[in-house]
Structures are given as structure tokens and as C-alpha cells.
Design a protein around this motif. Structure first.
Motif, PDB file in Angstrom:
ATOM      1  N   PHE A   8     -13.468  15.869  -4.489  1.00 29.05           N
ATOM      2  CA  PHE A   8     -14.647  16.684  -4.821  1.00 29.05           C
ATOM      3  C   PHE A   8     -15.238  17.446  -3.627  1.00 29.05           C
ATOM      4  N   SER A   9     -14.582  17.395  -2.460  1.00 29.85           N
ATOM      5  CA  SER A   9     -15.254  17.901  -1.247  1.00 29.85           C
ATOM      6  C   SER A   9     -15.665  19.375  -1.330  1.00 29.85           C
ATOM      7  N   ALA A  10     -14.882  20.218  -2.001  1.00 33.62           N
ATOM      8  CA  ALA A  10     -15.220  21.648  -2.055  1.00 33.62           C
ATOM      9  C   ALA A  10     -16.130  21.996  -3.237  1.00 33.62           C
ATOM     10  N   VAL A  11     -16.461  20.992  -4.055  1.00 36.76           N
ATOM     11  CA  VAL A  11     -17.325  21.273  -5.222  1.00 36.76           C
ATOM     12  C   VAL A  11     -18.528  20.321  -5.213  1.00 36.76           C
ATOM     13  N   LYS A  12     -18.991  20.014  -4.005  1.00 43.06           N
ATOM     14  CA  LYS A  12     -20.017  18.970  -3.789  1.00 43.06           C
ATOM     15  C   LYS A  12     -21.232  19.076  -4.708  1.00 43.06           C
ATOM     16  N   ASP A  13     -21.781  20.293  -4.821  1.00 43.48           N
ATOM     17  CA  ASP A  13     -23.042  20.410  -5.558  1.00 43.48           C
ATOM     18  C   ASP A  13     -22.843  20.968  -6.958  1.00 43.48           C
ATOM     19  N   ARG A  14     -21.632  20.854  -7.474  1.00 42.96           N
ATOM     20  CA  ARG A  14     -21.377  21.494  -8.769  1.00 42.96           C
ATOM     21  C   ARG A  14     -21.182  20.478  -9.886  1.00 42.96           C
ATOM     22  N   ASP A  15     -21.587  20.890 -11.086  1.00 47.51           N
ATOM     23  CA  ASP A  15     -21.445  20.046 -12.276  1.00 47.51           C
ATOM     24  C   ASP A  15     -20.438  20.667 -13.236  1.00 47.51           C
ATOM     25  N   PHE A  16     -19.814  19.824 -14.028  1.00 47.73           N
ATOM     26  CA  PHE A  16     -18.786  20.289 -14.968  1.00 47.73           C
ATOM     27  C   PHE A  16     -18.989  19.635 -16.343  1.00 47.73           C
TER      28      PHE A  16
END
Ligand code: GLN
Length: 284
Positions: A176-184
């Protein structure tokens, strides 16, 4: 041994079957796929024109391919391509060759009730097989695919271009390192899940695939459990986690998901009737 005395389609196929019979369980299919690749023709061609002669170049190319296959090299690596979800994927040695078993994961994801603009994350995308197949079916989904291995990221991007699916975002990322603050709305993954001690690693195509795409610690569970744990920080309320796993790993994966607070946890079997994916609903 190289083939030099016969040259029609029927003859070279017969020769190739006999060459591959002892080294491949799929000698007939392998020979046909390799020959069709050399001829650059649709499948019907070899049945319609069994008496047609190969050109010298076709003949040499086929010989070389059969010899590589005899040494165990996967057909997908020899021809540089593998079909998945009826789409052609470019493949290379940097990552996993897409498996038909994984199509059940794609089908399960497509059967979920998600918004038409759902945000979807594919972790460890490899060739991009899962992410790009989903995007091909749901053009309005916002699909993000990540891989840790730079060469795999490049390969997935090449497939994105080849399949004309520019809307798919492809990133280099350690889980998840490149999508730290993102939700799916949906997180899917076919992570490495084979135990490094598994004797199947010495058989067939997996001998030519990188360990990074195949094996994980804790008897194969380390990445599955890591993803399940951290996906909770990246799922919207009502989001889903869908994981591929080994056919004997379903019980432990379900137990883990339940322990982590996922609900409606269920395993889906692949087309070979093996437990293959487990789904969890995140309602916290
Ligand atoms: N299903 C593959 C195999 O057993 C492995 C895929 C994976 O580790 N994700 O060969």
C-alpha cells in the motif's frame, strides 16, 4: 534433435508431439500453440491445411521453439504471450504467467454490486491481468494496479497500452505504500502464496517464474495476511476484499479475515473445483 526431413504442417506437428511427449503433460496443445505462433495464423489453419509446407524460416523458428519447450521453458515465455479473460497479455520472466484459475477472481469481482465509478485496487498486478480484465469489463471503474517489481510495472503498462485501457493507473508500490491516503471500494490481489518448501516449485512452469511472484513466508500466508490486515485502512465502509490463495489455504484465510473484522466471509471455487478466492465485506 532438430527436425529436417519433413515439412508439412501435419508432419512437423507429429514430430513435435513425439519430441515433447516425455517432457510436457500438454505436448499436443504446446506443439499447436507454438506452430500457430510461427505461422501467425488462427487455430483453424492447421486443421484446414495439414498438407501445406512450412517456409524454411517458419521451419527453423518452430524447431527452435520445440527445443526450448523440451528444456521446460513455458510456452508463454517462448511466444511472449498468454491469453487471460480472452485478452492477449504480453508476458516475460519478471513476473507470474496469468493462470486460468485466476479468472474466477475476476468473475467474482464483476458479480459484486459496486457503484459504476467504483475505485478498485489490484495489489501485485504482475502482467496487469486482473486489473486490465476488470477495466475491460467496467470501463467506468477507476482501477489502480500496483507492483513492487519495476519490470512488472513496465510490463503491466505495456499491456495497458496494447489493450487500449489508458484509464487504468499503474504504480510501483510496496503493497500500500504508494496509495497511503487512498480508499477503495474493492481491493483484489493474487499475491505470492506458495510455501518456499513446496515441492511443486520444482515442477513445470513455476521453475521459470520469479520467487517474488510465487513464494511468501509463514508457509505462504505472510502476504495474504499482510494485505488482509492493511486493506482495512484502505476500504470504504461497505467495501470488499477479494484474495486469491492456494487450494488448501481457504480455511486459514477465512479465519484470518473473520479475526480481522471482515463480515460475510466466503470462499469461491475455481473452474477446477478448488477453493481459490476468499471474499470479505468491510462494514466497520
Ligand atoms: N496459482 C499459482 C500456482 O500455484 C501461484 C500463484 C501465486 O502464488 N499467486 O502455480
Amino acid at each position: 534433435m532438430t527436425k529436417s526431413s519433413y515439412s508439412t504442417i501435419a508432419e512437423v506437428l507429429q514430430w513435435a508431439y513425439s519430441q515433447l511427449a516425455s517432457s510436457s503433460d500438454t505436448a499436443h496443445v504446446d506443439a499447436e500453440v507454438l506452430l500457430l505462433h510461427c505461422l501467425n495464423k488462427p487455430k483453424s489453419f492447421i486443421y484446414t491445411w495439414p498438407e501445406k509446407a512450412l517456409s524454411v524460416q517458419q521451419f527453423r523458428a518452430f524447431n527452435n521453439m520445440v527445443l526450448k519447450r523440451q528444456q521446460g521453458v513455458p510456452v508463454a515465455h517462448i511466444i511472449g504471450e498468454r491469453e487471460f479473460w480472452s485478452l492477449p497479455f504480453i508476458v516475460n520472466e519478471s513476473t507470474l504467467i496469468p493462470r486460468p484459475d485466476t479468472e474466477i477472481l475476476v468473475e467474482t469481482a464483476l458479480n459484486l454490486t459496486l457503484s459504476p465509478h467504483a475505485k478498485v485496487l489490484d495489489l501485485g498486478t504482475g502482467t496487469g491481468a486482473i486489473a486490465l480484465s476488470l477495466a475491460s469489463e467496467r470501463p467506468d471503474w477507476k482501477v489502480t494496479a500496483i507492483d513492487k517489481v519495476d519490470e512488472a510495472v513496465e510490463l503491466a503498462k505495456a499491456n495497458r497500452q496494447n489493450l487500449n485501457l489508458p484509464q487504468v493507473e499503474i504504480l510501483q508500490s510496496d503493497w500500500f505504500s504508494a496509495v497511503k491516503d487512498r480508499d477503495f471500494d474493492l481491493i483484489v490481489s493474487n499475491p505470492p502464496y506458495i510455501d518456499a518448501e513446496d515441492e511443486h516449485l520444482n515442477l513445470g512452469d513455476v521453475r521459470f517464474e520469479p520467487q517474488s511472484a510465487l513464494t511468501a513466508g509463514e508457509h505462504g500466508y505472510a502476504d495474504l495476511f499482510h494485505i488482509a490486515e492493511h486493506a482495512r485502512e484502505h476500504l470504504v465502509h461497505g467495501g470488499y476484499l477479494l484474495l486469491e490463495h492456494g487450494f488448501e489455504q481457504a480455511i486459514k484465510v477465512r479465519e484470518k479475515l473473520i479475526e480481522l473484522g471482515y463480515q460475510q466471509v466466503a470462499t469461491v471455487r475455481d473452474f477446477g473445483s478448488n477453493d481459490r478466492c476468499t471474499l470479505g465485506h468491510w462494514l466497520s
